[in-house]
Design a protein around this motif. Sequence first.
Motif, short mmCIF file in Angstrom:
data_model
loop_
_atom_site.label_atom_id
_atom_site.label_comp_id
_atom_site.label_asym_id
_atom_site.label_seq_id
_atom_site.Cartn_x
_atom_site.Cartn_y
_atom_site.Cartn_z
N ASP A 144 0.74 -1.53 -0.07
CA ASP A 144 0.35 -0.13 0.12
C ASP A 144 0.44 1.34 0.12
N TRP A 145 2.06 0.80 0.72
CA TRP A 145 2.81 2.79 0.63
C TRP A 145 3.63 2.37 -0.35
N LEU A 146 3.59 1.55 -1.48
CA LEU A 146 4.45 1.92 -3.27
C LEU A 146 3.44 2.16 -3.18
N ALA A 147 2.09 1.95 -3.12
CA ALA A 147 0.86 2.16 -4.12
C ALA A 147 0.73 3.96 -4.08
N ARG A 148 1.42 4.09 -3.09
CA ARG A 148 1.04 6.03 -2.57
C ARG A 148 2.03 6.37 -3.39
#
Length: 283
Positions: free
Chosen positions: A68-72
């Motif tokens: 999720d952090w990478l997606a952000r």
Amino acid sequence: MQMIVFATCAAEPALQESDRVLAAALGARGFAVAAAPWNGPQDAFVAADAVVIRSTWDYQKTPDAFADWLARLEGRPNVFNPPAMMRANMSKRYLLDLAGKGAPLPPTMAVEPDPDAIAAAMDALGLAEAVVKPEFGATASGLSVVRREDAAGLAAAAAKMAMPGLVQALVPEITTAGETSFIFAGRAFTHAVTKRPKSGDIRCQADHGGAAALADPPDWAVAEAHRLLAMVSGDPLYARIDAVTLDGEMRLMEVELIEPELFFTYSPDAAARLAGALLERLN
């Protein structure tokens, strides 16, 4: 002065020794470098001119949160490696995709964390002995070496996995030849390090008593590492190919595109080359 933030982790928030060499090379080119844990306050990442993922070495404990952090990060410029590339590299099942493209992977199957499933996979691969590892892991976490007839060992390996993973043929030469890491800046080979496990182990990481030394691999091995990296789509800033190099052939262990140790303490010139590659991308 442009600010480059190296992503670390809450468990080890400071720059690692190798990354300090890279930070010095960037500093010599006029950049400021700071460390910030991916799973900490996000202000540093928001303000950064570029983000380089480095020692995010606890992500395997919370892979969904890390994804999720990478997606952000994906919507912003100057994140290295590209977030979509890193997400695809998180699960070790990417190795099965590379095997389908012709990568010289040891016989490998995906498996659930169940002793019967591990046994069935070993039977299907014709293995009396195998390595079992979870699909999300770092520094050999969750890894076991099992024998087919050892029911207790199979049960212990399944419990240690704690998630789906891989059953893979043991490459016994790793105990003698070691595992060689081929490091790339962009798609240009910079240097190699051979890691050897301590006696009685197959884990080459320093955390498990392994030792490393600068290596001078033969031209054919460097060419094969280039070929393997070419199977990966996208444009990595950095990459590491881990393989056991035998007489004229190679067994692929990993293609590291997220947070590999890059061993710049063994080759500061390679850190300068990566700093130059980053500068080219920022310009």
